[in-house]
Write an enzyme that holds these catalytic residues in place. Structure first.
Site: not given
Ligand code: THU
Length: 134
Positions: A46, A48, A57, A59, A90, A93
């Site tokens: 991920n 940010e 994310c 994925e 999520c 994704c």
């Molecule tokens: N996140 C992912 O990378 N994948 C997921 O399936 C769930 C959430 C990340 C997004 C954000 O950077 C952090 O997790 C918290 O939500």
């Protein structure tokens, strides 16, 4: 088919890339590894952003890299997150997975204790909106 998938290799790759996640805001690093038909594994973490909403994310990072590398249709997805119970992908994704894979796509998630959850994309996203409706 699912038994031929090198899950340990995928989870090792996801755990490794997770360490490179850019997560200064959530401190919630996620790693993902996607297997492709040629046996290659593409990883993503991920990423940010200070605007928060631009977060991508793990994925989707992996799936987008797979597109950029011309890897074809995903065969399997592994996710690693440090949560008490394994964390499912999520909704965004799931939709992106549905763009590139069939409902049979196996998706597995592990936490750092090694607890594992197993899903198919069809279970995660029933009634997916796809190009078939366009
Ligand atoms: N996140 C992912 O990378 N994948 C997921 O399936 C769930 C959430 C990340 C997004 C954000 O950077 C952090 O997790 C918290 O939500």
């Amino acid at each position: 088919m699912s038994e031929e998938i090198p899950w340990e290799k995928l989870f090792a790759a996801a755990a490794e890339v997770r360490q490179r996640a850019h997560v200064p805001y959530s401190r919630f690093p996620v790693g993902a590894a996607v297997l492709y038909p040629d046996g290659s594994v593409v990883t993503g973490c991920n990423v940010e952003n200070a605007t928060y909403g631009l977060t991508v994310c793990a994925e989707r990072t992996a799936l987008a890299t797979g597109v950029a590398q011309g890897r074809g249709r995903p065969v399997a997805v592994a996710i690693v997150v440090d949560t008490p119970t394994p964390c499912p992908p999520c909704g965004i994704c799931r939709q992106v997975m549905a763009e590139f894979a069939s409902p049979e796509l196996p998706v597995r998630s592990r936490n750092l204790k090694g607890d594992e959850a197993r899903y198919s994309l069809g279970e995660l996203l029933p009634y997916a909106f796809t190009r078939d409706f366009l």
